[in-house]
Design an enzyme around this catalytic site. Structure first.
Site, PDB file in Angstrom:
ATOM      1  N   ARG A   1       0.859  -1.200   0.000  1.00 54.80           N
ATOM      2  CA  ARG A   1       0.000   0.000   0.000  1.00 54.80           C
ATOM      3  C   ARG A   1       0.892   1.246   0.000  1.00 54.80           C
ATOM      4  O   ARG A   1       0.658   2.209  -0.716  1.00 54.80           O
ATOM      5  CB  ARG A   1      -0.932  -0.001   1.226  1.00 54.80           C
ATOM      6  CG  ARG A   1      -1.988  -1.112   1.160  1.00 54.80           C
ATOM      7  CD  ARG A   1      -3.095  -0.907   2.185  1.00 54.80           C
ATOM      8  NE  ARG A   1      -2.710  -1.177   3.560  1.00 54.80           N
ATOM      9  CZ  ARG A   1      -2.779  -2.366   4.161  1.00 54.80           C
ATOM     10  NH1 ARG A   1      -3.230  -3.418   3.492  1.00 54.80           N
ATOM     11  NH2 ARG A   1      -2.408  -2.520   5.423  1.00 54.80           N
TER      12      ARG A   1
ATOM     13  N   LYS B   1     -10.557  15.676   5.756  1.00 52.91           N
ATOM     14  CA  LYS B   1     -11.738  15.325   4.947  1.00 52.91           C
ATOM     15  C   LYS B   1     -12.743  14.523   5.769  1.00 52.91           C
ATOM     16  O   LYS B   1     -12.353  13.690   6.600  1.00 52.91           O
ATOM     17  CB  LYS B   1     -11.297  14.498   3.745  1.00 52.91           C
ATOM     18  CG  LYS B   1     -12.478  13.961   2.937  1.00 52.91           C
ATOM     19  CD  LYS B   1     -12.058  13.007   1.841  1.00 52.91           C
ATOM     20  CE  LYS B   1     -12.802  11.706   1.973  1.00 52.91           C
ATOM     21  NZ  LYS B   1     -12.565  10.771   0.868  1.00 52.91           N
TER      22      LYS B   1
ATOM     23  N   LYS C   1     -16.461  19.657  -1.386  1.00 55.07           N
ATOM     24  CA  LYS C   1     -16.156  18.560  -2.319  1.00 55.07           C
ATOM     25  C   LYS C   1     -17.460  17.854  -2.691  1.00 55.07           C
ATOM     26  O   LYS C   1     -17.880  16.905  -2.026  1.00 55.07           O
ATOM     27  CB  LYS C   1     -15.168  17.598  -1.655  1.00 55.07           C
ATOM     28  CG  LYS C   1     -14.862  16.351  -2.476  1.00 55.07           C
ATOM     29  CD  LYS C   1     -13.642  15.618  -1.952  1.00 55.07           C
ATOM     30  CE  LYS C   1     -13.443  14.290  -2.651  1.00 55.07           C
ATOM     31  NZ  LYS C   1     -12.152  13.678  -2.411  1.00 55.07           N
TER      32      LYS C   1
HETATM   33  P1  13P Z   1     -13.352   9.265  -6.069  1.00 60.59           P
HETATM   34  O1  13P Z   1     -12.791  10.393  -6.875  1.00 60.59           O
HETATM   35  O2  13P Z   1     -12.802   7.923  -6.447  1.00 60.59           O
HETATM   36  O3  13P Z   1     -14.854   9.305  -5.993  1.00 60.59           O
HETATM   37  O4  13P Z   1     -12.827   9.459  -4.595  1.00 60.59           O
HETATM   38  C1  13P Z   1     -12.862  10.705  -4.032  1.00 60.59           C
HETATM   39  C2  13P Z   1     -13.059  10.603  -2.589  1.00 60.59           C
HETATM   40  O5  13P Z   1     -12.260  11.087  -1.827  1.00 60.59           O
HETATM   41  C3  13P Z   1     -14.262   9.928  -2.091  1.00 60.59           C
HETATM   42  O6  13P Z   1     -14.431  10.177  -0.725  1.00 60.59           O
END
Ligand code: 13P
Length: 335
Positions: free
Chosen positions: A44, A134, A217
């Site tokens: 990973r 996030k 986002k």
């Molecule tokens: P994806 O762009 O693969 O949707 O992932 C973004 C993300 O951080 C989802 O929480």
């Protein structure tokens, strides 16, 4: 300008976007299984370090979202991962939610957990070098969903999370993801996304979050992946812009889209059109996971020691998206 506003603007300056590399160990294991690479901590890290040390990190990537495991790992040269990322010129970030769980009262829907002990965990991440964080709320679309309950519960959690993150001097990424799974039309996605985002801002304001120091986002406005009613990329861009213009307060400095299951090219093309038609003051960029990593992961899996080759594939995708974040991408640039 506040310090948080500065951090947010720097992450998305000049077409830069965010690399979402915060897959939980479970999700990362699925990704590695799909290319037949054993999901060990070493593998990973190897894949992720390969991306974090690519040249596009300096030119295209303003921030990287990490998972708890990665932020505490050391690189092959024994550097701390957040230091490796800052040395490349990007801001290290961290996913701090602990996942979406069944919502009591509406068990087919989810509410994101992770508020207990969050203040203490944030202090630790800040010390480890995180500049932003996030938290993802997730909503599905069907006739009765997302329910009022799920919209309110997730907005409340996103707001409490954001207030705690700003208290700790980091920028919260507020991610309300309305999933593309289902047969719904783009119009339904528009209406439901709009309700979700409006409720999030109502709660963020109630919790006294500084809107100049967050990044939103969201998902783009798409028809469901099983819908018969497909719309053009131009329509996706125009509906997405209209939805955000009507639901996001003007103080928010930037919007970075998730890719949500779109193909790499689709995610780039839609972002490019959004920027071509952008009639708002928001910076519109990307915070992609799959749409930045898919080709690189496939290439890497053929020979996990081929660092240069893998970085080339990743650099290309990052560059394409950074052009798209400025409305300067075109299909003939793809190789
Ligand atoms: P994806 O762009 O693969 O949707 O992932 C973004 C993300 O951080 C989802 O929480």
């Amino acid at each position: 300008m506040s310090e948080l506003n500065n951090i947010a603007l720097k992450i998305i300056e000049k077409g830069k976007g965010i690399l979402a590399a915060d897959e939980s160990t479970g999700t990362m294991t699925k990704r590695l299984d799909s290319v037949n690479v054993p999901s060990t901590p070493e593998n990973r890290l190897l894949f992720r370090e390969t991306l974090f040390s690519a040249t596009s990190m300096t030119e295209c990537i303003g921030g990287v979202i990490l998972y708890d495991e990665t932020i505490k790992q050391l690189s092959s040269k024994k550097n701390k991962i957040p230091e490796l990322i800052s040395n490349m010129g990007a801001a290290p970030g961290i996913k701090v939610d602990t996942g979406a769980k069944a919502l009591a009262g509406s068990l087919d829907e989810k509410v994101t957990e992770g508020l207990d002990g969050l203040r203490e965990r944030l202090k630790e991440y800040y010390k480890l070098g995180a500049k932003f964080t996030k938290w993802r709320g997730v909503y599905s679309i069907s006739k009765n969903y997302p329910s009022k309950l799920s919209i309110e519960a997730n907005a409340h959690a996103l707001a409490r999370y954001s207030a705690l993150v700003q208290e700790c001097n980091m920028v919260p990424i507020v991610e309300p993801e309305v999933l593309m799974d289902g047969e719904h039309s783009a119009k339904e996605c528009y209406e439901k996304t709009s309700n979700v985002i409006k409720k999030c801002f109502e709660e963020l304001i109630l919790h006294k979050v500084d809107l100049t120091g967050i990044i939103l986002k969201p998902n783009m406005i798409l028809s469901g992946n099983k819908s018969k009613d497909k719309i053009s990329n131009e329509e996706v861009a125009k509906l997405t812009l209209e939805c955000l213009k009507n639901s996001v307060p003007s103080e928010v400095p930037g919007i970075t889209f998730l890719s949500g299951g779109q193909s790499e090219i689709e995610a780039t093309e839609n972002l490019n059109l959004i920027n071509k038609y952008n009639n708002t003051n928001f910076i519109m960029s990307y915070s992609y996971g799959r749409a930045l990593q898919q080709s690189a992961l496939k290439f890497w899996a053929k020979d996990i020691q081929n660092i240069d080759g893998t970085q080339k594939v990743f650099n290309h995708r990052a560059k394409m998206n950074t052009l798209a974040a400025q409305g300067k991408w075109s299909k003939d640039l793809e190789i």
